[in-house]
Design a protein around this motif. Structure first.
Motif, PDB file in Angstrom:
ATOM      1  N   LYS A 180       0.822  -1.213   0.000  1.00 44.11           N
ATOM      2  CA  LYS A 180       0.000   0.000   0.000  1.00 44.11           C
ATOM      3  C   LYS A 180       0.860   1.269   0.000  1.00 44.11           C
ATOM      4  O   LYS A 180       0.501   2.275  -0.608  1.00 44.11           O
ATOM      5  N   HIS A 181       1.987   1.226   0.710  1.00 49.39           N
ATOM      6  CA  HIS A 181       2.876   2.386   0.804  1.00 49.39           C
ATOM      7  C   HIS A 181       4.275   1.987   0.363  1.00 49.39           C
ATOM      8  O   HIS A 181       4.679   0.835   0.493  1.00 49.39           O
ATOM      9  N   TYR A 182       5.028   2.958  -0.147  1.00 52.82           N
ATOM     10  CA  TYR A 182       6.382   2.674  -0.603  1.00 52.82           C
ATOM     11  C   TYR A 182       7.289   2.427   0.611  1.00 52.82           C
ATOM     12  O   TYR A 182       7.288   3.223   1.555  1.00 52.82           O
ATOM     13  N   PRO A 183       8.056   1.342   0.633  1.00 49.85           N
ATOM     14  CA  PRO A 183       8.867   1.019   1.817  1.00 49.85           C
ATOM     15  C   PRO A 183       9.934   2.074   2.115  1.00 49.85           C
ATOM     16  O   PRO A 183      10.762   2.384   1.250  1.00 49.85           O
ATOM     17  N   PRO A 184       9.943   2.627   3.327  1.00 47.65           N
ATOM     18  CA  PRO A 184      10.961   3.611   3.703  1.00 47.65           C
ATOM     19  C   PRO A 184      12.393   3.101   3.513  1.00 47.65           C
ATOM     20  O   PRO A 184      13.282   3.875   3.151  1.00 47.65           O
ATOM     21  N   ALA A 185      12.604   1.796   3.738  1.00 51.50           N
ATOM     22  CA  ALA A 185      13.959   1.236   3.582  1.00 51.50           C
ATOM     23  C   ALA A 185      14.450   1.347   2.146  1.00 51.50           C
ATOM     24  O   ALA A 185      15.645   1.554   1.905  1.00 51.50           O
ATOM     25  N   PHE A 186      13.525   1.193   1.176  1.00 55.79           N
ATOM     26  CA  PHE A 186      13.903   1.327  -0.235  1.00 55.79           C
ATOM     27  C   PHE A 186      14.375   2.764  -0.492  1.00 55.79           C
ATOM     28  O   PHE A 186      15.429   3.003  -1.074  1.00 55.79           O
ATOM     29  N   ARG A 187      13.522   3.707  -0.063  1.00 57.15           N
ATOM     30  CA  ARG A 187      13.830   5.121  -0.312  1.00 57.15           C
ATOM     31  C   ARG A 187      15.175   5.505   0.292  1.00 57.15           C
ATOM     32  O   ARG A 187      16.009   6.151  -0.366  1.00 57.15           O
ATOM     33  N   ALA A 188      15.412   5.089   1.534  1.00 49.98           N
ATOM     34  CA  ALA A 188      16.656   5.455   2.215  1.00 49.98           C
ATOM     35  C   ALA A 188      17.878   4.906   1.476  1.00 49.98           C
ATOM     36  O   ALA A 188      18.906   5.592   1.349  1.00 49.98           O
ATOM     37  N   ARG A 189      17.752   3.689   0.959  1.00 47.71           N
ATOM     38  CA  ARG A 189      18.882   3.091   0.233  1.00 47.71           C
ATOM     39  C   ARG A 189      19.189   3.886  -1.036  1.00 47.71           C
ATOM     40  O   ARG A 189      20.352   4.166  -1.347  1.00 47.71           O
ATOM     41  N   PHE A 190      18.131   4.259  -1.770  1.00 48.82           N
ATOM     42  CA  PHE A 190      18.370   5.027  -3.006  1.00 48.82           C
ATOM     43  C   PHE A 190      18.950   6.406  -2.701  1.00 48.82           C
ATOM     44  O   PHE A 190      19.783   6.911  -3.463  1.00 48.82           O
ATOM     45  N   GLU A 191      18.549   7.005  -1.586  1.00 41.46           N
ATOM     46  CA  GLU A 191      19.118   8.308  -1.218  1.00 41.46           C
ATOM     47  C   GLU A 191      20.597   8.163  -0.861  1.00 41.46           C
ATOM     48  O   GLU A 191      21.413   9.026  -1.186  1.00 41.46           O
ATOM     49  N   ARG A 192      20.962   7.053  -0.215  1.00 45.88           N
ATOM     50  CA  ARG A 192      22.382   6.813   0.076  1.00 45.88           C
ATOM     51  C   ARG A 192      23.185   6.621  -1.212  1.00 45.88           C
ATOM     52  O   ARG A 192      24.390   6.871  -1.261  1.00 45.88           O
ATOM     53  N   GLN A 193      22.484   6.169  -2.258  1.00 48.51           N
ATOM     54  CA  GLN A 193      23.159   5.948  -3.544  1.00 48.51           C
ATOM     55  C   GLN A 193      23.162   7.214  -4.413  1.00 48.51           C
ATOM     56  O   GLN A 193      23.638   7.178  -5.547  1.00 48.51           O
ATOM     57  N   GLY A 194      22.612   8.308  -3.887  1.00 49.38           N
ATOM     58  CA  GLY A 194      22.692   9.579  -4.617  1.00 49.38           C
ATOM     59  C   GLY A 194      21.379  10.138  -5.125  1.00 49.38           C
ATOM     60  O   GLY A 194      21.371  11.166  -5.820  1.00 49.38           O
ATOM     61  N   ALA A 195      20.268   9.508  -4.835  1.00 44.27           N
ATOM     62  CA  ALA A 195      18.971  10.049  -5.254  1.00 44.27           C
ATOM     63  C   ALA A 195      18.649  11.283  -4.418  1.00 44.27           C
ATOM     64  O   ALA A 195      18.844  11.287  -3.197  1.00 44.27           O
ATOM     65  N   ARG A 196      18.167  12.339  -5.087  1.00 49.51           N
ATOM     66  CA  ARG A 196      17.842  13.585  -4.387  1.00 49.51           C
ATOM     67  C   ARG A 196      16.505  13.440  -3.651  1.00 49.51           C
ATOM     68  O   ARG A 196      15.546  12.888  -4.203  1.00 49.51           O
ATOM     69  N   PRO A 197      16.426  13.973  -2.424  1.00 53.64           N
ATOM     70  CA  PRO A 197      15.193  13.836  -1.625  1.00 53.64           C
ATOM     71  C   PRO A 197      13.941  14.332  -2.331  1.00 53.64           C
ATOM     72  O   PRO A 197      12.867  13.737  -2.184  1.00 53.64           O
TER      73      PRO A 197
END
Length: 331
Positions: A180-197
């Motif tokens: 139902k919701h996008y997993p916070p762990a996924f988002r955090a990993r992509f941000e560590r890899q350089g994705a802008r908030p």
């Protein structure tokens, strides 16, 4: 009142600790039993070093180990190595032979549910039904994201089961289909890899609104000129469906086991992504009998930044299950 819904764990949940040598298979079994989840889902290719050659003595050792901890087998996860040879794919006859091999071992281990990989064709499974009936093993095709309960591919298997009038072919839902919701762990990993908030927030918002994933991928890759991490995050939306939990009752007669996929559990023992608070009441309402088998897959999203604690994650999920099942049954 004893609940019709039983609790268990897939040994897949502890892959991180097993790979690092921090837990043995017996440690995993003992832990599951200790948290009220004594049903054990096994991956023979991963958990039995001599697979597919398993002696009667080994079968006995497994049974003794389960008995020591008051545990029992619930499901056998099969694989079909169609690309075993470089020059060609497996023939239909070889596929049937491989599935027969798994059905026989499943039966020898005393297991009555076998998880079938989603790509196995319905016509191949039809040829395996007589053996499944003879050995009393239910073949459940895994309903895995991006497929869902009402996907045409899944309905083909159900049509075969209905036409044959068999109770030994059906489905086996993976709860990842209820994201139902996008997993916070996924988002955090992509941000560590350089994705802008600001880009990750856009992707999360798009998923929340259930915008078709291809539109979001186009927006991020083309219009926003997304970097590698941002485009990769957008592409995960292809595997992030939110199926309708209200339809569970219609399909409950076709499954006897559930892979209770999850990526992370909050400290308050709630799941931030998968709609278990809707799924469990639907299962109880349907009178479904079977096992909720924890399948923790969050390790790969956090292992770059801190130690994985699969046990604590699984423990929290079962606290949630206990609460949700009790609430649903009381209602």
């Amino acid at each position: 009142m004893t609940s019709k819904i039983k609790r268990g764990v897939s040994l897949y949940s502890f892959q991180e600790e097993m790979f690092l040598g921090k837990m043995t298979v017996e440690d995993c079994v003992a832990f599951g039993a200790s948290i009220g989840a004594p049903g054990i889902e096994i991956l023979p290719e991963q958990n039995m070093p001599t697979f597919p050659n398993i002696s009667d003595r080994q079968v006995g050792e497994w049974r003794d180990m389960l008995a020591r901890h008051g545990a029992h087998f619930t499901c056998y996860d099969m694989f079909l190595d169609t690309k075993r040879r470089k020059d060609r794919l497996m023939t239909d006859e070889e596929q049937v032979e491989s599935i027969h091999r798994d059905l026989i071992l499943c039966n020898r281990l005393g297991i009555r549910n076998m998880r079938i990989l989603i790509f196995v064709r319905p016509d191949i499974l039809e040829k395996c039904v007589p053996m499944a009936e003879k050995l009393d093993v239910h073949m459940g095709v895994e309903v895995h994201a991006p497929w869902h309960l009402e996907h045409a591919w899944i309905l083909r298997t159900i049509e075969v089961a209905d036409r044959l009038g068999t109770k030994h072919l059906g489905i086996l839902p993976d709860m990842g289909i209820f994201m139902k919701h996008y997993p916070p762990a996924f988002r955090a990993r992509f941000e560590r890899q350089g994705a802008r908030p600001e880009v990750t927030q856009f992707i999360v918002d798009q998923h929340e609104q259930k915008v078709m994933c291809e539109y979001t991928i186009f927006e991020v890759a083309v219009k926003m000129q997304g970097n590698k991490a941002e485009v990769a995050m957008a592409e995960t939306l292809r595997h992030a469906p939110y199926a309708n939990p209200k339809r569970i009752g219609d399909y409950a007669p076709y499954f006897r086991h559930i892979q209770a996929k999850f990526y992370e559990m909050n400290e308050d023992c709630t799941d931030p992504a998968i709609a278990y608070d809707e799924v469990i009441p639907a299962l109880v309402k349907a009178g479904w009998e079977g096992t909720l088998s924890s399948e923790y897959e969050g390790n790969r999203w956090i292992q770059d930044v801190h130690e994985v604690d699969s046990r604590e994650q699984v423990r929290r999920q079962h606290v949630m299950f206990e609460r949700l099942i009790a609430q649903a049954e009381a209602a």
